[in-house]
Scaffold this motif. Structure first.
Motif, PDB file in Angstrom:
ATOM      1  N   PRO A   1      64.113  92.682   1.763  1.00 24.25           N
ATOM      2  CA  PRO A   1      62.697  92.739   1.390  1.00 24.25           C
ATOM      3  C   PRO A   1      62.044  91.372   1.627  1.00 24.25           C
ATOM      4  O   PRO A   1      62.723  90.344   1.576  1.00 24.25           O
ATOM      5  CB  PRO A   1      62.715  93.075  -0.102  1.00 24.25           C
ATOM      6  CG  PRO A   1      64.118  93.331  -0.473  1.00 24.25           C
ATOM      7  CD  PRO A   1      65.003  92.881   0.635  1.00 24.25           C
ATOM      8  N   PRO A   2      60.742  91.340   1.859  1.00 24.94           N
ATOM      9  CA  PRO A   2      60.065  90.046   2.015  1.00 24.94           C
ATOM     10  C   PRO A   2      60.221  89.193   0.754  1.00 24.94           C
ATOM     11  O   PRO A   2      60.298  89.722  -0.355  1.00 24.94           O
ATOM     12  CB  PRO A   2      58.600  90.422   2.225  1.00 24.94           C
ATOM     13  CG  PRO A   2      58.627  91.841   2.680  1.00 24.94           C
ATOM     14  CD  PRO A   2      59.831  92.462   2.028  1.00 24.94           C
ATOM     15  N   VAL A   3      60.291  87.877   0.955  1.00 23.89           N
ATOM     16  CA  VAL A   3      60.363  86.942  -0.173  1.00 23.89           C
ATOM     17  C   VAL A   3      59.216  85.947  -0.057  1.00 23.89           C
ATOM     18  O   VAL A   3      58.778  85.615   1.041  1.00 23.89           O
ATOM     19  CB  VAL A   3      61.713  86.183  -0.236  1.00 23.89           C
ATOM     20  CG1 VAL A   3      62.859  87.121  -0.515  1.00 23.89           C
ATOM     21  CG2 VAL A   3      61.974  85.395   1.029  1.00 23.89           C
ATOM     22  N   ARG A   4      58.747  85.503  -1.206  1.00 24.12           N
ATOM     23  CA  ARG A   4      57.739  84.441  -1.261  1.00 24.12           C
ATOM     24  C   ARG A   4      58.372  83.295  -2.046  1.00 24.12           C
ATOM     25  O   ARG A   4      58.796  83.468  -3.185  1.00 24.12           O
ATOM     26  CB  ARG A   4      56.463  84.906  -1.944  1.00 24.12           C
ATOM     27  CG  ARG A   4      55.393  83.809  -2.009  1.00 24.12           C
ATOM     28  CD  ARG A   4      54.161  84.246  -2.779  1.00 24.12           C
ATOM     29  NE  ARG A   4      53.476  85.347  -2.144  1.00 24.12           N
ATOM     30  CZ  ARG A   4      52.486  85.214  -1.261  1.00 24.12           C
ATOM     31  NH1 ARG A   4      52.073  84.020  -0.912  1.00 24.12           N
ATOM     32  NH2 ARG A   4      51.916  86.274  -0.726  1.00 24.12           N
ATOM     33  N   TYR A   5      58.425  82.138  -1.405  1.00 23.84           N
ATOM     34  CA  TYR A   5      59.023  80.966  -2.029  1.00 23.84           C
ATOM     35  C   TYR A   5      58.001  80.259  -2.910  1.00 23.84           C
ATOM     36  O   TYR A   5      56.781  80.478  -2.764  1.00 23.84           O
ATOM     37  CB  TYR A   5      59.572  80.031  -0.944  1.00 23.84           C
ATOM     38  CG  TYR A   5      60.764  80.643  -0.234  1.00 23.84           C
ATOM     39  CD1 TYR A   5      62.018  80.641  -0.823  1.00 23.84           C
ATOM     40  CD2 TYR A   5      60.619  81.253   1.006  1.00 23.84           C
ATOM     41  CE1 TYR A   5      63.105  81.221  -0.199  1.00 23.84           C
ATOM     42  CE2 TYR A   5      61.699  81.837   1.643  1.00 23.84           C
ATOM     43  CZ  TYR A   5      62.945  81.819   1.034  1.00 23.84           C
ATOM     44  OH  TYR A   5      64.010  82.405   1.664  1.00 23.84           O
ATOM     45  N   PRO A   6      58.465  79.422  -3.847  1.00 23.41           N
ATOM     46  CA  PRO A   6      57.532  78.737  -4.760  1.00 23.41           C
ATOM     47  C   PRO A   6      56.409  77.968  -4.047  1.00 23.41           C
ATOM     48  O   PRO A   6      55.304  77.855  -4.572  1.00 23.41           O
ATOM     49  CB  PRO A   6      58.433  77.789  -5.557  1.00 23.41           C
ATOM     50  CG  PRO A   6      59.768  78.476  -5.566  1.00 23.41           C
ATOM     51  CD  PRO A   6      59.860  79.144  -4.205  1.00 23.41           C
ATOM     52  N   ASN A   7      56.659  77.485  -2.831  1.00 19.89           N
ATOM     53  CA  ASN A   7      55.619  76.739  -2.101  1.00 19.89           C
ATOM     54  C   ASN A   7      54.632  77.663  -1.390  1.00 19.89           C
ATOM     55  O   ASN A   7      53.721  77.202  -0.713  1.00 19.89           O
ATOM     56  CB  ASN A   7      56.246  75.780  -1.091  1.00 19.89           C
ATOM     57  CG  ASN A   7      56.934  76.485   0.061  1.00 19.89           C
ATOM     58  OD1 ASN A   7      57.047  77.713   0.103  1.00 19.89           O
ATOM     59  ND2 ASN A   7      57.410  75.703   1.001  1.00 19.89           N
TER      60      ASN A   7
ATOM     61  N   HIS B   1      51.576  79.604   5.555  1.00 21.56           N
ATOM     62  CA  HIS B   1      52.473  80.403   4.712  1.00 21.56           C
ATOM     63  C   HIS B   1      52.658  81.836   5.206  1.00 21.56           C
ATOM     64  O   HIS B   1      53.271  82.653   4.522  1.00 21.56           O
ATOM     65  CB  HIS B   1      51.960  80.430   3.274  1.00 21.56           C
ATOM     66  CG  HIS B   1      51.866  79.089   2.634  1.00 21.56           C
ATOM     67  ND1 HIS B   1      52.941  78.259   2.469  1.00 21.56           N
ATOM     68  CD2 HIS B   1      50.807  78.414   2.135  1.00 21.56           C
ATOM     69  CE1 HIS B   1      52.563  77.142   1.882  1.00 21.56           C
ATOM     70  NE2 HIS B   1      51.267  77.200   1.673  1.00 21.56           N
ATOM     71  N   GLN B   2      52.141  82.181   6.391  1.00 20.79           N
ATOM     72  CA  GLN B   2      52.247  83.547   6.896  1.00 20.79           C
ATOM     73  C   GLN B   2      53.698  84.016   6.943  1.00 20.79           C
ATOM     74  O   GLN B   2      54.624  83.213   7.058  1.00 20.79           O
ATOM     75  CB  GLN B   2      51.664  83.643   8.303  1.00 20.79           C
ATOM     76  CG  GLN B   2      50.170  83.484   8.370  1.00 20.79           C
ATOM     77  CD  GLN B   2      49.703  83.615   9.801  1.00 20.79           C
ATOM     78  OE1 GLN B   2      49.990  84.607  10.457  1.00 20.79           O
ATOM     79  NE2 GLN B   2      48.983  82.613  10.278  1.00 20.79           N
TER      80      GLN B   2
END
Length: 161
Positions: A87-93, A16-17
């Motif tokens: 901006p950085p995003v973090r997905y649900p996974n 997930h990096q």
């Protein structure tokens, strides 16, 4: 936006990096000054069309391909409207990405707007004064598409003396 195979392959190695990726988005504006939008299947929001270039693919080619894949509208890329770092995003996974986005003004040349893949639930043309709720980012890009101005980019940060 569905995940390209080359990114799925990378994720096997890096988990997930944070991935730094190119991104392309398109403001498709027709001769009646309507903008083409899609309603995302994942979160229900209306948005501009965009995606990730395949390795070796030119950004304008990506914009044209993504518009047709998502909406069945054929278009030509006319000019770069904006280049900016998202901006950085973090997905649900748990996957993390940050995109360098190149935004194009595109002109439709054929096809009939419709849902053309699994990424959206609706597709539509909207008059500029009748837009559905959109992010500030999408509104800014649409604004740039309606004006004949140079490409927007964030100015470099000043270097300390």
């Amino acid at each position: 936006m569905s995940t390209p195979d080359f990114i799925r392959d990378l994720r096997v190695s890096i988990g997930h990096q944070l991935l730094w990726l190119p991104g392309v988005s398109a403001v498709v504006l027709d001769d009646r000054r309507r903008v083409l939008l899609v309603r995302r299947a994942d979160d229900g929001r209306w948005t501009l069309i965009g995606g990730i270039p395949e390795p070796g693919e030119q950004p304008a080619e990506t914009a044209v391909r993504e518009v047709e894949e998502e909406t069945a509208v054929r278009c030509v890329a006319e000019r770069v409207l904006m280049v900016d770092t998202q901006p950085p995003v973090r997905y649900p996974n748990g996957d993390q990405c940050q995109y360098l986005d190149i935004n194009f003004l595109c002109r439709p040349v054929g096809g009939e707007a419709r849902v053309n893949d699994e990424e959206s639930t609706e597709v539509g043309w909207f008059a500029l004064d009748e837009l559905p709720p959109l992010s500030e980012q999408a509104l800014a890009r649409i604004g740039l598409a309606t004006r004949d101005e140079p490409t927007w980019f964030a100015p470099p940060s000043p270097h300390p003396a």
